[in-house]
Write a protein that holds these residues in place. Sequence first.
Motif, PDB file in Angstrom:
ATOM      1  N   ARG A 102       0.900  -1.240  -0.116  1.00  0.00           N
ATOM      2  CA  ARG A 102       0.054   0.199   0.013  1.00  0.00           C
ATOM      3  C   ARG A 102       0.848   1.341  -0.015  1.00  0.00           C
ATOM      4  NH1 ARG A 102      -4.906   0.186  -0.032  1.00  0.00           N
ATOM      5  NH2 ARG A 102      -5.450  -2.148   0.974  1.00  0.00           N
ATOM      6  N   ASN A 103       2.104   1.201   0.705  1.00  0.00           N
ATOM      7  CA  ASN A 103       2.618   2.548   0.703  1.00  0.00           C
ATOM      8  C   ASN A 103       3.818   2.478  -0.400  1.00  0.00           C
ATOM      9  OD1 ASN A 103       1.252   3.269   2.826  1.00  0.00           O
ATOM     10  ND2 ASN A 103       2.361   2.293   4.243  1.00  0.00           N
ATOM     11  N   SER A 104       4.001   2.026  -1.117  1.00  0.00           N
ATOM     12  CA  SER A 104       4.969   1.405  -2.020  1.00  0.00           C
ATOM     13  C   SER A 104       4.922   2.875  -3.260  1.00  0.00           C
ATOM     14  CB  SER A 104       4.984   0.369  -2.907  1.00  0.00           C
ATOM     15  OG  SER A 104       5.771   0.225  -3.885  1.00  0.00           O
ATOM     16  N   ASP A 105       5.986   3.066  -3.819  1.00  0.00           N
ATOM     17  CA  ASP A 105       5.989   3.872  -5.107  1.00  0.00           C
ATOM     18  C   ASP A 105       6.496   3.375  -6.138  1.00  0.00           C
ATOM     19  OD1 ASP A 105       8.646   3.626  -4.325  1.00  0.00           O
ATOM     20  OD2 ASP A 105       9.144   5.877  -4.384  1.00  0.00           O
ATOM     21  N   GLU A 106       6.360   2.009  -6.148  1.00  0.00           N
ATOM     22  CA  GLU A 106       6.658   1.167  -7.221  1.00  0.00           C
ATOM     23  C   GLU A 106       5.378   0.634  -7.899  1.00  0.00           C
ATOM     24  OE1 GLU A 106      10.977  -0.934  -6.689  1.00  0.00           O
ATOM     25  OE2 GLU A 106       9.560  -1.451  -5.074  1.00  0.00           O
ATOM     26  N   LEU A 107       5.513   0.468  -9.019  1.00  0.00           N
ATOM     27  CA  LEU A 107       4.163  -0.067 -10.019  1.00  0.00           C
ATOM     28  C   LEU A 107       4.902  -1.154 -10.876  1.00  0.00           C
ATOM     29  CD1 LEU A 107       1.434   0.358  -9.897  1.00  0.00           C
ATOM     30  CD2 LEU A 107       1.652   1.749 -11.811  1.00  0.00           C
ATOM     31  N   PHE A 108       4.626  -2.358 -10.748  1.00  0.00           N
ATOM     32  CA  PHE A 108       4.727  -3.500 -11.503  1.00  0.00           C
ATOM     33  C   PHE A 108       3.828  -4.010 -12.789  1.00  0.00           C
ATOM     34  CE2 PHE A 108       7.146  -3.798  -7.811  1.00  0.00           C
ATOM     35  CZ  PHE A 108       8.603  -3.711  -8.406  1.00  0.00           C
ATOM     36  N   HIS A 109       4.105  -4.457 -13.750  1.00  0.00           N
ATOM     37  CA  HIS A 109       2.987  -4.674 -14.838  1.00  0.00           C
ATOM     38  C   HIS A 109       2.915  -6.180 -14.805  1.00  0.00           C
ATOM     39  CE1 HIS A 109       2.023  -0.754 -15.814  1.00  0.00           C
ATOM     40  NE2 HIS A 109       3.196  -0.418 -15.314  1.00  0.00           N
ATOM     41  N   PHE A 110       1.937  -7.033 -14.894  1.00  0.00           N
ATOM     42  CA  PHE A 110       2.022  -8.354 -15.233  1.00  0.00           C
ATOM     43  C   PHE A 110       0.975  -8.794 -15.985  1.00  0.00           C
ATOM     44  CE2 PHE A 110       3.491  -7.698 -10.942  1.00  0.00           C
ATOM     45  CZ  PHE A 110       4.282  -8.710 -10.642  1.00  0.00           C
ATOM     46  N   GLN A 111       1.093  -9.611 -17.005  1.00  0.00           N
ATOM     47  CA  GLN A 111       0.190 -10.317 -17.769  1.00  0.00           C
ATOM     48  C   GLN A 111      -0.914 -10.861 -17.090  1.00  0.00           C
ATOM     49  OE1 GLN A 111       2.651 -12.095 -20.716  1.00  0.00           O
ATOM     50  NE2 GLN A 111       1.263 -10.631 -22.338  1.00  0.00           N
ATOM     51  N   GLU A 112      -2.310 -11.000 -17.612  1.00  0.00           N
ATOM     52  CA  GLU A 112      -3.233 -11.660 -16.900  1.00  0.00           C
ATOM     53  C   GLU A 112      -2.957 -13.271 -16.357  1.00  0.00           C
ATOM     54  OE1 GLU A 112      -8.033 -12.262 -17.129  1.00  0.00           O
ATOM     55  OE2 GLU A 112      -7.112 -12.237 -19.059  1.00  0.00           O
ATOM     56  N   ASN A 113      -2.177 -13.803 -17.035  1.00  0.00           N
ATOM     57  CA  ASN A 113      -1.907 -15.296 -16.813  1.00  0.00           C
ATOM     58  C   ASN A 113      -0.545 -15.108 -15.529  1.00  0.00           C
ATOM     59  OD1 ASN A 113       0.248 -14.520 -18.335  1.00  0.00           O
ATOM     60  ND2 ASN A 113       0.076 -16.233 -19.787  1.00  0.00           N
ATOM     61  N   GLN A 114      -0.043 -14.145 -15.300  1.00  0.00           N
ATOM     62  CA  GLN A 114       1.034 -14.064 -14.508  1.00  0.00           C
ATOM     63  C   GLN A 114       0.455 -13.764 -13.020  1.00  0.00           C
ATOM     64  OE1 GLN A 114       3.090 -11.041 -16.683  1.00  0.00           O
ATOM     65  NE2 GLN A 114       5.012 -12.784 -16.808  1.00  0.00           N
ATOM     66  N   ILE A 115      -0.938 -13.120 -12.842  1.00  0.00           N
ATOM     67  CA  ILE A 115      -1.485 -12.956 -11.537  1.00  0.00           C
ATOM     68  C   ILE A 115      -1.632 -14.101 -10.904  1.00  0.00           C
ATOM     69  CG2 ILE A 115      -3.415 -11.943 -10.446  1.00  0.00           C
ATOM     70  CD1 ILE A 115      -1.855  -9.711 -12.024  1.00  0.00           C
ATOM     71  N   ARG A 116      -1.172 -13.910  -9.505  1.00  0.00           N
ATOM     72  CA  ARG A 116      -1.391 -15.244  -8.555  1.00  0.00           C
ATOM     73  C   ARG A 116      -2.253 -14.580  -7.599  1.00  0.00           C
ATOM     74  NH1 ARG A 116       4.074 -16.661  -6.361  1.00  0.00           N
ATOM     75  NH2 ARG A 116       4.388 -14.293  -6.112  1.00  0.00           N
ATOM     76  N   PRO A 117      -3.535 -14.962  -7.586  1.00  0.00           N
ATOM     77  CA  PRO A 117      -4.419 -14.745  -6.353  1.00  0.00           C
ATOM     78  C   PRO A 117      -4.210 -15.291  -5.012  1.00  0.00           C
ATOM     79  CG  PRO A 117      -5.341 -16.562  -7.957  1.00  0.00           C
ATOM     80  CD  PRO A 117      -4.104 -16.157  -8.550  1.00  0.00           C
TER      81      PRO A 117
END
Length: 91
Positions: A38-53
């Motif tokens: 929540r307090n991060s200033d980083e943003l990472f990008h993932f493809q849909e198949n990389q999302i781990r719920p």
Amino acid sequence: MEQRTKDGIIQGLYYYPSGTELAEQFGDGWHYALMPHRNSDELFHFQENQIRPLTPEELFSQITAEIDFYQQQINILNRHLAAITGGSTNS
């Protein structure tokens, strides 16, 4: 938005249609922007198949930990308020 995953909190999503320059560069389909916490200033990008719920247990654990953290913050603020008002906080 704000859904929690093993890699962070979803902040946004983008769709790159097949045949576009972005799709050729990054792959077509849905892409998710995640902050590691929540307090991060980083943003990472993932493809849909990389999302781990998260599992329900992991989600429960994260949410209760966050509730505990904020409850501690509320208690600290209540003590500060009591010190300022001489003990009368109307709570």
